[in-house]
Design a protein around this motif. Sequence first.
Motif, PDB file in Angstrom:
ATOM      1  N   GLU A 147       0.890  -1.163   0.000  1.00  0.00           N
ATOM      2  CA  GLU A 147       0.000   0.000   0.000  1.00  0.00           C
ATOM      3  C   GLU A 147       0.922   1.205   0.000  1.00  0.00           C
ATOM      4  OE1 GLU A 147      -2.768  -0.397   3.255  1.00  0.00           O
ATOM      5  OE2 GLU A 147      -3.857  -1.906   2.115  1.00  0.00           O
ATOM      6  N   ARG A 199       0.993  11.453   1.875  1.00  0.00           N
ATOM      7  CA  ARG A 199       0.354  12.367   2.833  1.00  0.00           C
ATOM      8  C   ARG A 199       0.794  13.808   2.579  1.00  0.00           C
ATOM      9  NH1 ARG A 199      -1.254   9.095   7.257  1.00  0.00           N
ATOM     10  NH2 ARG A 199      -0.243   7.069   7.225  1.00  0.00           N
ATOM     11  N   SER A 257      -2.916   7.408  11.146  1.00  0.00           N
ATOM     12  CA  SER A 257      -1.826   6.684  11.820  1.00  0.00           C
ATOM     13  C   SER A 257      -0.583   7.558  11.953  1.00  0.00           C
ATOM     14  CB  SER A 257      -1.505   5.378  11.094  1.00  0.00           C
ATOM     15  OG  SER A 257      -0.927   5.634   9.839  1.00  0.00           O
ATOM     16  N   ASP A 260      -4.557  12.839   2.511  1.00  0.00           N
ATOM     17  CA  ASP A 260      -3.687  11.683   2.258  1.00  0.00           C
ATOM     18  C   ASP A 260      -4.478  10.650   1.457  1.00  0.00           C
ATOM     19  OD1 ASP A 260      -5.315  10.231   4.050  1.00  0.00           O
ATOM     20  OD2 ASP A 260      -4.016  10.636   5.758  1.00  0.00           O
ATOM     21  N   ARG A 280      -8.230  10.625   2.357  1.00  0.00           N
ATOM     22  CA  ARG A 280      -8.848  11.575   3.290  1.00  0.00           C
ATOM     23  C   ARG A 280      -9.092  12.865   2.521  1.00  0.00           C
ATOM     24  NH1 ARG A 280      -5.680   8.968   7.388  1.00  0.00           N
ATOM     25  NH2 ARG A 280      -7.147   8.048   8.865  1.00  0.00           N
ATOM     26  N   ARG A 321     -15.529   5.429   9.995  1.00  0.00           N
ATOM     27  CA  ARG A 321     -14.607   4.930  11.028  1.00  0.00           C
ATOM     28  C   ARG A 321     -14.972   5.476  12.401  1.00  0.00           C
ATOM     29  NH1 ARG A 321     -10.373   6.550   7.194  1.00  0.00           N
ATOM     30  NH2 ARG A 321      -9.526   4.720   6.169  1.00  0.00           N
TER      31      ARG A 321
HETATM   32  N1  UDP Z   1      -5.794   3.615   3.675  1.00  0.00           N
HETATM   33  C1  UDP Z   1      -6.485   2.719   2.885  1.00  0.00           C
HETATM   34  N2  UDP Z   1      -6.432   1.387   3.206  1.00  0.00           N
HETATM   35  C2  UDP Z   1      -5.723   0.914   4.251  1.00  0.00           C
HETATM   36  C3  UDP Z   1      -5.028   1.832   5.070  1.00  0.00           C
HETATM   37  C4  UDP Z   1      -5.080   3.171   4.748  1.00  0.00           C
HETATM   38  O1  UDP Z   1      -7.124   3.098   1.916  1.00  0.00           O
HETATM   39  O2  UDP Z   1      -5.697  -0.310   4.477  1.00  0.00           O
HETATM   40  C5  UDP Z   1      -5.835   5.051   3.357  1.00  0.00           C
HETATM   41  C6  UDP Z   1      -6.648   5.840   4.372  1.00  0.00           C
HETATM   42  O3  UDP Z   1      -7.989   5.954   3.957  1.00  0.00           O
HETATM   43  C7  UDP Z   1      -5.953   7.178   4.381  1.00  0.00           C
HETATM   44  C8  UDP Z   1      -4.492   6.841   4.053  1.00  0.00           C
HETATM   45  O4  UDP Z   1      -4.516   5.567   3.425  1.00  0.00           O
HETATM   46  O5  UDP Z   1      -6.472   7.995   3.347  1.00  0.00           O
HETATM   47  C9  UDP Z   1      -3.589   6.823   5.264  1.00  0.00           C
HETATM   48  O6  UDP Z   1      -4.147   5.985   6.234  1.00  0.00           O
HETATM   49  P1  UDP Z   1      -3.492   5.837   7.684  1.00  0.00           P
HETATM   50  O7  UDP Z   1      -2.145   5.205   7.556  1.00  0.00           O
HETATM   51  O8  UDP Z   1      -3.563   7.135   8.376  1.00  0.00           O
HETATM   52  O9  UDP Z   1      -4.338   4.725   8.373  1.00  0.00           O
HETATM   53  P2  UDP Z   1      -5.687   4.735   9.197  1.00  0.00           P
HETATM   54  O10 UDP Z   1      -5.808   6.013   9.922  1.00  0.00           O
HETATM   55  O11 UDP Z   1      -6.721   4.519   8.149  1.00  0.00           O
HETATM   56  O12 UDP Z   1      -5.476   3.559  10.087  1.00  0.00           O
END
Ligand code: UDP
Length: 240
Positions: free
Chosen positions: A90, A94, A100, A175, A200, A220
């Motif tokens: 993945e 950002r 996260s 992001d 996001r 969420r």
């Molecule tokens: N995201 C996604 N699939 C995943 C994890 C993240 O599409 O399995 C996207 C999420 O929607 C955000 C970005 O990647 O737009 C960053 O996600 P983050 O690492 O902050 O994770 P989260 O807060 O979703 O746990």
Amino acid sequence: MTVRQKLYEGKAKILYATDDPDVLVTYFKDDATAFNAQKRGSIEGKGAFNCAISSHLFKQLAASGIPTHFIAQTSVNEMQVRAVTILPLEVVVRNIAAGSLCQQTGLPLGTDLPQPLVEFYYKNDALGDPLLTDDRLQLLQLATPAQVEHLRAMALKINDLLKVFFAQCDITLVDFKLEFGFDRTQQLLLADEISPDTCRLWNQASDDPEQRVLDKDRFRHDLGNVESAYRQVMERVLKV
Ligand code: UDP
């Protein structure tokens, strides 16, 4: 009626074979999951919204020279795509701290990043999709150093294009997550989807940290009005 062969069913999409081995059909479901599928639900109309949004964004990116797996939107919930072998990565880009990144670094939500941050996560539900370092990418042989650089460059170019595109919709691209795959000729193509499930997106018309959210964070964090947020993104995206 021909019964289509289901190749794979994921959390939000189903992949079907077609008569052409190089062409698959992606069906977008209304099902929604979060926190590694610990939270499950359904968002009415999400499949159609995400299919329309993704189709439009893939077309825009292709017109700007990004190779994608998208061929055509073939119905409300379906798109035809090129068959690719998905890399188990993945790729997250950002522009503003959220999710996260805030949890793991302590950066306050909404901090503007001095430059876009590109991160690689291991697409592995059993391991909880861990963040990878360059050395771990090499160790696990997930991508060669040259492929990592290629992915990083593509992700940054896609970010530049999407940021401008969403700004035209009065939306801030905070992001997003991308997935890539190799087609039969070993060409690297942008794959999967680009939608409020994977980005996001903040409404520029509001400063309120809850009201501005136009993406899966509404689901969420139980912020309500999930369907209308997705619909709004679709309506704005399709106008540009
Ligand atoms: N995201 C996604 N699939 C995943 C994890 C993240 O599409 O399995 C996207 C999420 O929607 C955000 C970005 O990647 O737009 C960053 O996600 P983050 O690492 O902050 O994770 P989260 O807060 O979703 O746990």
